[in-house]
Design a protein around this motif. Structure first.
Motif, short mmCIF file in Angstrom:
data_model
loop_
_atom_site.label_atom_id
_atom_site.label_comp_id
_atom_site.label_asym_id
_atom_site.label_seq_id
_atom_site.Cartn_x
_atom_site.Cartn_y
_atom_site.Cartn_z
N LYS A 8 4.39 -0.70 15.96
CA LYS A 8 5.60 -1.30 15.82
C LYS A 8 6.76 -0.12 15.64
O LYS A 8 6.52 1.08 15.44
N ASP A 350 6.58 -1.85 20.02
CA ASP A 350 7.16 -3.11 19.93
C ASP A 350 8.72 -2.86 19.13
O ASP A 350 8.48 -2.73 17.71
N ASN A 352 11.33 -4.59 18.72
CA ASN A 352 12.03 -5.33 18.17
C ASN A 352 11.26 -6.40 17.19
O ASN A 352 11.69 -7.48 16.75
N GLY A 353 9.94 -6.04 17.16
CA GLY A 353 9.07 -6.73 16.12
C GLY A 353 8.70 -8.16 16.46
O GLY A 353 8.44 -8.82 15.47
N ASP A 354 8.60 -8.65 17.85
CA ASP A 354 8.55 -9.87 18.10
C ASP A 354 7.29 -10.06 18.79
O ASP A 354 6.84 -11.41 19.14
N ASP A 411 6.28 4.59 14.73
CA ASP A 411 6.90 4.03 13.87
C ASP A 411 6.98 5.35 12.89
O ASP A 411 6.56 5.42 11.74
N GLY A 416 8.27 -0.61 10.34
CA GLY A 416 7.77 -1.69 11.11
C GLY A 416 8.22 -1.86 12.59
O GLY A 416 7.78 -3.00 13.13
N TYR A 417 9.16 -1.09 13.27
CA TYR A 417 9.49 -1.18 14.52
C TYR A 417 9.54 0.10 15.03
O TYR A 417 9.43 1.47 14.62
N ALA A 440 15.07 -5.13 14.34
CA ALA A 440 14.72 -6.68 14.51
C ALA A 440 15.84 -6.92 15.93
O ALA A 440 15.51 -7.69 16.57
#
Length: 446
Positions: A8, A350, A352-354, A411, A416-417, A440
């Motif tokens: 992420k 990832d 945007n963490g979706d 990351d 987390g992104y 996000a």
């Protein structure tokens, strides 16, 4: 999906890492080759690290090359290089760089560096160097060296982790020698070396070649992730000079990992079906773009024509229990003459963490009067890749050579992104790396 560091990414910001070791007397104003790559977590501190190389016409001696490692921290990437390694004797050291994964199972990521113009008994045979990670970072000296042993083979023109192709718990490495001859001039060859508790083996576990003159098989190599979800790492290989109905249309090959060894014949091949498109000039694992649990792959054909010459085109193939289909699941064509979309491709992670991976691609043309440099980020979704893109260009980042090399940064600050790296530029007498962080909300222009 590609390797453990493609997870992420981040808050939006653009930062610049200053290569302060480039002094005024060694200003790399003619440096036309550079490369960016995630390194994984080489020191086990929980933050992803990044590699940057400048590999020709620098340091006062043409084509020596230098590779630097920057460590991730809770605040982003450190401003000073934590590790530097230089080539000698015009070897193009750093023309290819990448994470090797954890080849010896000690819990630290290792890195791999190619020097395709290395000569030691055979001119331009090429060599590859692997440096092991540790609590204190990368070793000063390489722990594994392999040479091409054929004149003008350019062994190390491309390097990558192969994932774990035999499912023994150790990461493996794939190397391309795109000018290798074995019955056909410049047909190209790839070599896969297995990891173990004692590190990489000296004998290749698997080799393959194109069997066609001037195919340049191995110009690009990459882990494909696990495209059929069988637990084995797979690899993808590009041969941009391959002919099959059209001259230099190019071809990409997928080889699957198995307990008994990699599939001797490719499990899949794809082509551009257009002369001189250079399909396979770049290949990469794209991560899992639609969240179905199967890894996907992106192939660039940077000389593809569509009403205008060399606009470039991207081809995405989605993984499944049966591997890839004969036809691409998604394509995107450039819209700028000599724009060369697809000169570089990679997974973006990832951002945007979706839960869906993103795709990053570069478009670059070194036109002296009007240099073109754009980076495109396409979001993944349940239905596949979005046709809408975020565009990073020289209007947003003046002076930056965007597009020639693109990569996820992993990351780097542990939020987390996923973050991305998009290019280097000259500022005064120094070089800077542009890092764009995810959040996000995804990526946002400054």
């Amino acid at each position: 999906m590609c390797t453990r560091f493609l997870s992420k990414t981040l808050l939006f910001a653009v930062t610049a890492l200053v290569f302060s070791s480039f002094s005024r007397s060694h200003r790399p104003e003619n440096a036309v080759g550079y490369y960016l790559s995630p390194a994984g977590d080489v020191n086990g501190d929980g933050y992803s690290d990044v590699l940057v190389s400048v590999y020709n016409n620098v340091f006062g001696v043409s084509k020596d090359g230098r590779v630097q490692l920057f460590l991730g921290t809770g605040n982003g990437i450190g401003s000073a290089a934590a590790w530097t390694s230089e080539g000698k004797g015009g070897t193009n050291y750093g023309e290819s760089i990448g994470s090797a994964g954890d080849v010896n199972g000690d819990g630290y990521f290792d890195v791999v560096v190619g020097a395709p113009r290395f000569s030691n008994g055979e001119e331009n045979e090429g060599a590859v160097f692997v440096y092991y990670g540790s609590p204190s970072g990368l070793d000063t000296n390489p722990s594994w060296i392999m040479e091409g042993n054929q004149a003008n083979a350019f062994f190390g023109a491309s390097v990558s982790t192969a994932g774990d192709v035999n499912k023994d718990g150790y990461a493996d490495v794939v190397v391309g020698a795109s000018y290798y001859d074995d019955g056909e001039t410049n047909e190209g060859k790839i070599f896969v070396y297995l990891g173990s508790a004692s590190g990489l083996g000296k004998t290749p576990y698997f080799t393959a070649q194109s069997d066609q003159v001037n195919a340049f098989f191995g110009k690009s190599v990459s882990s494909a992730g696990d495209v059929n979800h069988d637990g084995f790492g797979d690899i993808v290989v590009g041969a941009p000079g391959y002919d099959h109905g059209q001259t230099n249309e190019g071809r990409a090959y997928l080889y699957l990992g198995t307990y008994g060894g990699m599939t001797q014949a490719p499990a899949w091949t794809g082509e551009s079906n257009q002369a001189d498109a250079s399909f396979g000039n770049s290949v990469a694992c794209a991560g899992d773009l639609n969240g179905d649990g199967f890894s996907d792959v992106v192939v660039g054909a940077n000389r593809f024509d569509d009403k205008m010459s060399n606009v470039g085109k991207l081809f995405v193939y989605m993984g499944s229990a049966n591997g890839f289909s004969l036809y691409p699941d998604w394509t995107m064509t450039g819209n700028q003459i000599d724009g060369n979309l697809g000169i570089s491709v990679n997974a973006a992670g990832d951002i945007n963490g979706d839960g869906y991976g993103e795709l990053i691609a570069g478009a670059y043309s070194n036109n002296v009067q009007d240099p073109i440099g754009n980076v495109f980020i396409y979001y993944g979704s349940r239905t596949g890749v979005s046709t809408n893109s975020i565009i990073l260009n020289k209007q947003n980042y003046p002076g930056v050579n965007l597009g020639l090399s693109v990569a996820t940064a992993g990351d780097i600050n542990g939020d987390g992104y996923a973050d991305i790296m998009a290019g280097v530029s000259q500022s005064g007498q120094e070089w800077k790396l542009t890092l764009v962080k995810g959040s996000a909300k995804g990526l946002t222009h400054p």
